[in-house]
Scaffold this motif. Structure first.
Motif, PDB file in Angstrom:
ATOM      1  N   TYR A  73       0.769  -1.165  -0.072  1.00  0.00           N
ATOM      2  CA  TYR A  73       0.235   0.001   0.191  1.00  0.00           C
ATOM      3  C   TYR A  73       0.577   1.355   0.068  1.00  0.00           C
ATOM      4  CZ  TYR A  73      -3.604   3.171   1.221  1.00  0.00           C
ATOM      5  OH  TYR A  73      -4.853   4.187   1.115  1.00  0.00           O
ATOM      6  N   ALA A  74       1.478   1.549   1.157  1.00  0.00           N
ATOM      7  CA  ALA A  74       2.115   3.076   1.207  1.00  0.00           C
ATOM      8  C   ALA A  74       3.610   2.931   0.465  1.00  0.00           C
ATOM      9  CB  ALA A  74       2.433   3.292   2.766  1.00  0.00           C
ATOM     10  N   ILE A  75       3.851   3.765   0.174  1.00  0.00           N
ATOM     11  CA  ILE A  75       5.394   3.911  -0.695  1.00  0.00           C
ATOM     12  C   ILE A  75       6.062   5.160  -0.363  1.00  0.00           C
ATOM     13  CG2 ILE A  75       4.770   2.116  -2.483  1.00  0.00           C
ATOM     14  CD1 ILE A  75       4.166   4.578  -4.388  1.00  0.00           C
ATOM     15  N   VAL A  84       8.302   0.232   0.993  1.00  0.00           N
ATOM     16  CA  VAL A  84       6.934   0.098   0.708  1.00  0.00           C
ATOM     17  C   VAL A  84       6.561  -1.097   1.945  1.00  0.00           C
ATOM     18  CG1 VAL A  84       5.498  -1.424  -0.970  1.00  0.00           C
ATOM     19  CG2 VAL A  84       7.660  -0.550  -1.694  1.00  0.00           C
ATOM     20  N   ALA A  85       5.184  -0.556   2.341  1.00  0.00           N
ATOM     21  CA  ALA A  85       4.558  -1.029   3.423  1.00  0.00           C
ATOM     22  C   ALA A  85       3.085  -1.554   3.182  1.00  0.00           C
ATOM     23  CB  ALA A  85       4.270  -0.129   4.777  1.00  0.00           C
ATOM     24  N   SER A  86       2.851  -2.605   4.106  1.00  0.00           N
ATOM     25  CA  SER A  86       1.307  -3.275   3.723  1.00  0.00           C
ATOM     26  C   SER A  86       0.418  -2.653   4.569  1.00  0.00           C
ATOM     27  CB  SER A  86       1.376  -4.844   3.990  1.00  0.00           C
ATOM     28  OG  SER A  86       0.330  -5.302   4.062  1.00  0.00           O
ATOM     29  N   GLU A  87      -0.678  -2.670   4.133  1.00  0.00           N
ATOM     30  CA  GLU A  87      -1.995  -2.266   4.790  1.00  0.00           C
ATOM     31  C   GLU A  87      -2.674  -3.275   5.624  1.00  0.00           C
ATOM     32  OE1 GLU A  87      -6.023  -1.659   3.327  1.00  0.00           O
ATOM     33  OE2 GLU A  87      -4.914  -2.100   1.292  1.00  0.00           O
ATOM     34  N   GLU A  88      -1.953  -4.479   5.769  1.00  0.00           N
ATOM     35  CA  GLU A  88      -2.258  -5.631   6.505  1.00  0.00           C
ATOM     36  C   GLU A  88      -1.398  -5.857   7.722  1.00  0.00           C
ATOM     37  OE1 GLU A  88      -5.389  -7.003   6.524  1.00  0.00           O
ATOM     38  OE2 GLU A  88      -6.116  -6.092   4.559  1.00  0.00           O
ATOM     39  N   THR A 111      -0.183   0.132   7.365  1.00  0.00           N
ATOM     40  CA  THR A 111       0.266   1.482   7.368  1.00  0.00           C
ATOM     41  C   THR A 111      -0.314   2.106   5.813  1.00  0.00           C
ATOM     42  OG1 THR A 111       2.356   0.675   8.347  1.00  0.00           O
ATOM     43  CG2 THR A 111       2.416   2.516   6.757  1.00  0.00           C
ATOM     44  N   MET A 112      -0.912   3.408   6.137  1.00  0.00           N
ATOM     45  CA  MET A 112      -1.487   4.318   5.355  1.00  0.00           C
ATOM     46  C   MET A 112      -0.504   5.335   4.953  1.00  0.00           C
ATOM     47  SD  MET A 112      -4.717   3.315   4.851  1.00  0.00           S
ATOM     48  CE  MET A 112      -4.069   1.714   4.922  1.00  0.00           C
ATOM     49  N   THR A 113       0.467   5.754   5.787  1.00  0.00           N
ATOM     50  CA  THR A 113       1.131   6.885   5.354  1.00  0.00           C
ATOM     51  C   THR A 113       2.622   6.723   6.042  1.00  0.00           C
ATOM     52  OG1 THR A 113      -0.920   8.322   5.626  1.00  0.00           O
ATOM     53  CG2 THR A 113       1.450   9.540   5.733  1.00  0.00           C
ATOM     54  N   MET A 114       3.636   7.202   5.174  1.00  0.00           N
ATOM     55  CA  MET A 114       4.938   7.218   5.780  1.00  0.00           C
ATOM     56  C   MET A 114       5.618   8.563   5.306  1.00  0.00           C
ATOM     57  SD  MET A 114       6.287   3.513   4.919  1.00  0.00           S
ATOM     58  CE  MET A 114       6.249   3.682   3.043  1.00  0.00           C
ATOM     59  N   VAL A 115       6.385   9.334   6.051  1.00  0.00           N
ATOM     60  CA  VAL A 115       6.739  10.678   5.912  1.00  0.00           C
ATOM     61  C   VAL A 115       8.443  10.526   6.474  1.00  0.00           C
ATOM     62  CG1 VAL A 115       6.498  13.064   6.415  1.00  0.00           C
ATOM     63  CG2 VAL A 115       4.477  11.758   6.418  1.00  0.00           C
ATOM     64  N   GLN A 116       9.203  11.274   5.520  1.00  0.00           N
ATOM     65  CA  GLN A 116      10.689  11.109   5.639  1.00  0.00           C
ATOM     66  C   GLN A 116      10.822  12.570   6.759  1.00  0.00           C
ATOM     67  OE1 GLN A 116      13.010  11.795   2.290  1.00  0.00           O
ATOM     68  NE2 GLN A 116      14.926  11.387   3.436  1.00  0.00           N
ATOM     69  N   ALA A 169      -1.188  -0.799 -18.202  1.00  0.00           N
ATOM     70  CA  ALA A 169      -1.375  -1.883 -17.872  1.00  0.00           C
ATOM     71  C   ALA A 169      -2.902  -2.290 -17.065  1.00  0.00           C
ATOM     72  CB  ALA A 169      -0.434  -2.557 -16.859  1.00  0.00           C
ATOM     73  N   SER A 170      -3.144  -3.410 -16.945  1.00  0.00           N
ATOM     74  CA  SER A 170      -4.378  -3.969 -16.425  1.00  0.00           C
ATOM     75  C   SER A 170      -3.951  -4.970 -15.178  1.00  0.00           C
ATOM     76  CB  SER A 170      -5.423  -4.626 -17.458  1.00  0.00           C
ATOM     77  OG  SER A 170      -5.932  -3.496 -18.262  1.00  0.00           O
ATOM     78  N   HIS A 171      -4.848  -5.362 -14.698  1.00  0.00           N
ATOM     79  CA  HIS A 171      -4.870  -6.292 -13.575  1.00  0.00           C
ATOM     80  C   HIS A 171      -4.025  -6.290 -12.555  1.00  0.00           C
ATOM     81  CE1 HIS A 171      -8.124  -7.933 -16.085  1.00  0.00           C
ATOM     82  NE2 HIS A 171      -7.259  -8.151 -17.296  1.00  0.00           N
ATOM     83  N   LEU A 172      -3.670  -5.034 -12.194  1.00  0.00           N
ATOM     84  CA  LEU A 172      -2.736  -4.753 -11.118  1.00  0.00           C
ATOM     85  C   LEU A 172      -3.242  -4.160  -9.746  1.00  0.00           C
ATOM     86  CD1 LEU A 172      -0.020  -2.764 -13.504  1.00  0.00           C
ATOM     87  CD2 LEU A 172      -0.093  -5.126 -12.731  1.00  0.00           C
ATOM     88  N   GLY A 173      -4.388  -3.022  -9.999  1.00  0.00           N
ATOM     89  CA  GLY A 173      -4.976  -2.586  -8.882  1.00  0.00           C
ATOM     90  C   GLY A 173      -3.942  -1.664  -8.047  1.00  0.00           C
ATOM     91  N   PRO A 174      -3.599  -0.775  -8.624  1.00  0.00           N
ATOM     92  CA  PRO A 174      -2.318  -0.198  -7.768  1.00  0.00           C
ATOM     93  C   PRO A 174      -2.971   0.721  -6.619  1.00  0.00           C
ATOM     94  CG  PRO A 174      -2.231   0.442 -10.168  1.00  0.00           C
ATOM     95  CD  PRO A 174      -3.257  -0.201  -9.997  1.00  0.00           C
ATOM     96  N   SER A 175      -2.247   0.871  -5.505  1.00  0.00           N
ATOM     97  CA  SER A 175      -2.763   1.657  -4.315  1.00  0.00           C
ATOM     98  C   SER A 175      -2.114   2.784  -4.378  1.00  0.00           C
ATOM     99  CB  SER A 175      -2.605   0.866  -3.131  1.00  0.00           C
ATOM    100  OG  SER A 175      -1.198   0.263  -2.860  1.00  0.00           O
ATOM    101  N   ASN A 176      -0.993   2.930  -4.875  1.00  0.00           N
ATOM    102  CA  ASN A 176      -0.117   4.076  -4.819  1.00  0.00           C
ATOM    103  C   ASN A 176       0.843   4.109  -5.720  1.00  0.00           C
ATOM    104  OD1 ASN A 176      -1.020   6.077  -2.539  1.00  0.00           O
ATOM    105  ND2 ASN A 176      -0.854   3.994  -1.706  1.00  0.00           N
ATOM    106  N   VAL A 177       1.341   5.160  -6.621  1.00  0.00           N
ATOM    107  CA  VAL A 177       2.582   5.256  -7.458  1.00  0.00           C
ATOM    108  C   VAL A 177       3.200   6.381  -7.352  1.00  0.00           C
ATOM    109  CG1 VAL A 177       1.406   3.856  -9.327  1.00  0.00           C
ATOM    110  CG2 VAL A 177       0.884   6.267  -9.141  1.00  0.00           C
TER     111      VAL A 177
END
Length: 333
Positions: free
Chosen positions: A15-17, A30-34, A59-64, A296-304
């Protein structure tokens, strides 16, 4: 323009990048939301992977933290949106990996940010998706915009207060030059940071329910255009001009719209948009009429995000529905 995949790794519900670059080191985080790991990929060492944490994701958000390889992140934003025990942690780089400390619990915080104030102090902005919940589908108590001061020594948020506004289903947050954009069911808001003269200032820019928003000068006219997802995880895109007048709205559904990015690729400005249901596509948007290329298809991106290294640009995509972390090299045809 071609997007050629050069790296792939598996991460459940990625999810979060974040690009984490300082002190001659360079990582993708890169972090998972689960309840899954957070990984760091070393861009100076052939994407060598290390584990930042092995579980307690959500994890929804990461900040340096500027100028360092340390960062703040949310955890425990689960189950679903019923995240009473959501917390913020600090990850401190020790030369080999990261050591974790807990900043505190911040219920239902979906998006947050820190804005430099003094050497070790930062303005804190925290947007809660709700203020309280009886269950996952209960939206009767809208969220708040919390502000305060994050003190990196001793890693605490102080002077915390809620601004006089309630936002239902906050999803979007975008740091701009000197202010931030915050979105929810009530629309789009501009948040200006305190000055010597003024306290926090909040201005409503649109009353259209909005999930996420990004900006770039898409048509090179010297003015920003804004790309927004209509509705919470909505199925339509809307293009605004610099005064938040609608230029275009799509009619074809792109269900569960989620990933947005805007900026320069190969000397031109573009938007990227990904959605997590239906075709689960990733699209490069070239024009204010929202036309462009399906990448692309069949990826379902959460963030880019697009980043540059050694004169070469790359696209990082958290392909959530494919459980894949992917990096694409952006090349001329």
């Amino acid at each position: 323009m071609e997007f050629n995949k050069i790296f792939s790794d598996q991460l459940d519900h990625c999810y979060a990048i974040m690009r984490l670059q300082a002190l001659n080191r360079d990582f993708i985080i890169v972090a998972s939301e689960e309840n899954q790991p957070c990984y760091a990929y070393d861009l100076n060492n052939n994407f060598n992977k290390s584990t930042v944490w092995s579980d307690i994701g959500g994890t929804m958000t990461m900040v340096q933290i500027p100028g360092t390889l340390n960062f703040l992140a949310t955890q425990k934003f689960y189950p679903g949106f019923n995240s009473l025990h959501c917390r913020i942690v600090k990850e401190t780089f020790n030369g080999q990996g990261w050591d974790q400390s807990i900043v505190g619990e911040f219920p239902y915080i979906h998006r947050f940010d820190i804005i430099p104030k003094t050497k070790d102090d930062y303005w804190y902005i925290g947007c809660s998706i709700a203020n309280s919940k009886k269950n996952t589908n209960d939206w009767s108590d809208p969220g708040k915009v919390w502000v305060g001061i994050y003190k990196d020594k001793p890693q605490k948020i102080t002077a915390l207060k809620a601004l006089p506004i309630r936002i239902t289903k906050n999803h979007g947050y975008q740091r701009m030059a000197g202010y931030s954009l915050i979105t929810g069911e009530e629309g789009i808001f501009r948040l200006d940071y305190p000055t010597k003269v003024d306290d926090w200032q909040l201005q409503q820019l649109s009353s259209i329910a909005t999930s996420d928003i990004v900006a770039t000068d898409l048509n090179d006219d010297g003015q920003l255009e804004y790309l927004a997802i209509d509705g919470f995880h909505g199925s339509y895109l809307r293009m605004y001009d610099n005064n938040f007048h609608t230029l275009t709205r799509t009619t074809k559904e792109t269900p569960f719209g989620h990933a947005l990015w805007g900026g320069e690729i190969k000397d031109h400005n573009y938007f990227l948009f990904g959605w997590r249901s239906g075709a689960q596509g990733l699209k490069l948007i070239k024009n204010v009429d929202l036309t462009g290329d399906l990448l692309a298809s069949h990826l379902g991106p959460s963030n880019v995000l697009v980043y540059q290294k050694e004169q070469q640009q790359y696209l990082l995509s958290a392909n959530r529905e494919a459980n894949e972390v992917a990096i694409y090299q952006i090349c001329d045809k």
